[in-house]
Design a protein around this motif. Structure first.
Motif, mmCIF file in Angstrom:
data_model
loop_
_atom_site.group_PDB
_atom_site.id
_atom_site.type_symbol
_atom_site.label_atom_id
_atom_site.label_comp_id
_atom_site.label_asym_id
_atom_site.label_seq_id
_atom_site.Cartn_x
_atom_site.Cartn_y
_atom_site.Cartn_z
ATOM 1 N N UNK A 28 0.822 -1.215 0.000
ATOM 2 C CA UNK A 28 0.000 0.000 0.000
ATOM 3 C C UNK A 28 0.854 1.261 0.000
ATOM 4 N N UNK A 29 2.023 1.203 0.646
ATOM 5 C CA UNK A 29 2.909 2.365 0.637
ATOM 6 C C UNK A 29 3.599 2.515 -0.709
ATOM 7 N N UNK A 30 3.943 1.405 -1.339
ATOM 8 C CA UNK A 30 4.544 1.468 -2.671
ATOM 9 C C UNK A 30 3.568 2.101 -3.665
ATOM 10 N N UNK A 31 2.287 1.716 -3.575
ATOM 11 C CA UNK A 31 1.294 2.302 -4.465
ATOM 12 C C UNK A 31 1.098 3.785 -4.190
ATOM 13 N N UNK A 32 1.137 4.169 -2.902
ATOM 14 C CA UNK A 32 0.879 5.559 -2.542
ATOM 15 C C UNK A 32 2.066 6.477 -2.824
#
Length: 347
Positions: free
Chosen positions: A338-342
């Motif tokens: 989720x952090x990689x996507x954000x």
């Protein structure tokens, strides 16, 4: 009172040409003015110091036509000597004028307060004396290391003549320096880190220890991208400024903190609401204590901790030698999905 700031200013004005010959030795007299490059005694013709009081103004007042900076002879002494505290400037003025140090003032008397050397107040004064890095040697230095920071990063400043003292010989010299503010998560400046630079800005100055910190450092850090009082749930932290600035270059939406040392990393104060902490490691084991201690503290506070590891010696090495795309890809593999996507929407 003899030796008061107003008396010192008057006496300096009476000896304006002598002051210029002492502290602005790269200039020369032209009519009623001393002509030099700037207040830091570089060669040139853009700065004019009035030598005698006349209808245009008082002796000792100066203006730099190139930068529109202006001031008095206290500024000349401060900048040419690389001083920070006014008391040091005043003492240097008294030395030049061979005047005695003043007696202590009576309680309640008006006076210029003196910051204790190495104190947070001294750090705040030096930061205020510095300028934004755009177009300066500090920006050139960062770019030489592949680091590109947004203009809104308020933690970075530049001082063209920051006072450097050799601890063995005691000799001092003004050198250009990158000035980084050390704050808590609340944004209050408690200290700073000085990185003295080479004259062309492509590296650090050739001195024994080109990086020094002052002020209150424990618990605080060089914060990039953290807005005081703004909610933040994910941050990254590490020891070195270049390491964390490299992460900030590749992941500009992620707030980061450089703690300046392993011990300070261990005691870093995390912002309220933080739920996830990424700790940037170096390839060697020198900073393992700081990582382990901060991880333990974060875990006790219910914060998930993930260690990010570089492919080379540190993340600045990765940025300079592998490039931003490969560094972003490596970080994307280590961030939670989720952090990689954000934070890395294109990766």
């Amino acid at each position: 009172m003899t030796g008061s700031p107003s008396e010192l200013a008057r006496r300096l004005g009476d000896h304006a040409e002598a002051v210029c010959r002492e502290y602005l030795s790269n200039g020369r007299r032209v009519g009623n003015y001393w002509i030099v490059g700037d207040v830091r005694n570089t060669q040139g013709r853009s700065m004019h110091v009035r030598l005698k009081t006349n209808a245009k103004g008082l002796a000792g007042k100066w203006i730099d036509e190139a930068t529109l900076e202006f001031g008095d002879l206290f500024d000349v002494i401060r900048e040419s000597c690389g001083l920070v505290e006014f008391r040091d400037v005043a003492d240097e003025a008294r030395r030049f004028l061979t005047m005695p140090r003043p007696q202590a003032q009576a309680p309640g008397a008006s006076h210029q307060s003196a910051a204790v050397r190495g104190s947070p107040e001294a750090a705040r004064r030096l930061f205020a004396m510095s300028r934004p890095i755009a177009g300066t040697l500090a920006e050139r230095y960062l770019r030489s290391r592949g680091i590109v920071l947004a203009a809104r990063e308020r933690a970075m400043r530049f001082h063209p003549g920051c006072y450097y003292r050799d601890l063995l010989s005691g000799e001092t010299q003004p050198l250009p320096a990158l000035i980084a503010a050390v704050t808590g998560p609340d944004g209050v400046l408690t200290g700073l880190q000085r990185t003295w630079l080479a004259p062309d800005g492509t590296g650090k100055a050739q001195v024994d220890d080109p990086r020094r910190s002052l002020g209150q450092l424990l618990g605080n850090g060089i914060w990039l991208g953290l807005e005081p009082d703004a909610p933040v749930s994910v941050i990254a932290a590490g020891e070195g400024f270049e390491t964390m600035a490299s992460l900030r270059t590749v992941i500009p939406a992620l707030p980061v903190a450089a703690a300046t040392s392993a011990n300070h990393l261990a005691g870093l104060i995390l912002p309220p609401g933080c739920r996830r902490l990424y700790i940037a490691a170096d390839a060697d084991a020198a900073g393992r204590h700081g990582i382990e201690r901060l991880s333990q503290r974060a875990g006790e506070a219910g914060i998930l901790t993930i260690v990010l590891r570089p492919q080379l010696g540190d993340f600045n090495d990765d940025l300079r030698h592998l490039g931003s795309i490969r560094l972003a890809a490596s970080l994307g593999d280590q961030l939670l999905p989720e952090d990689a996507r954000h934070f890395l929407p294109s990766g």
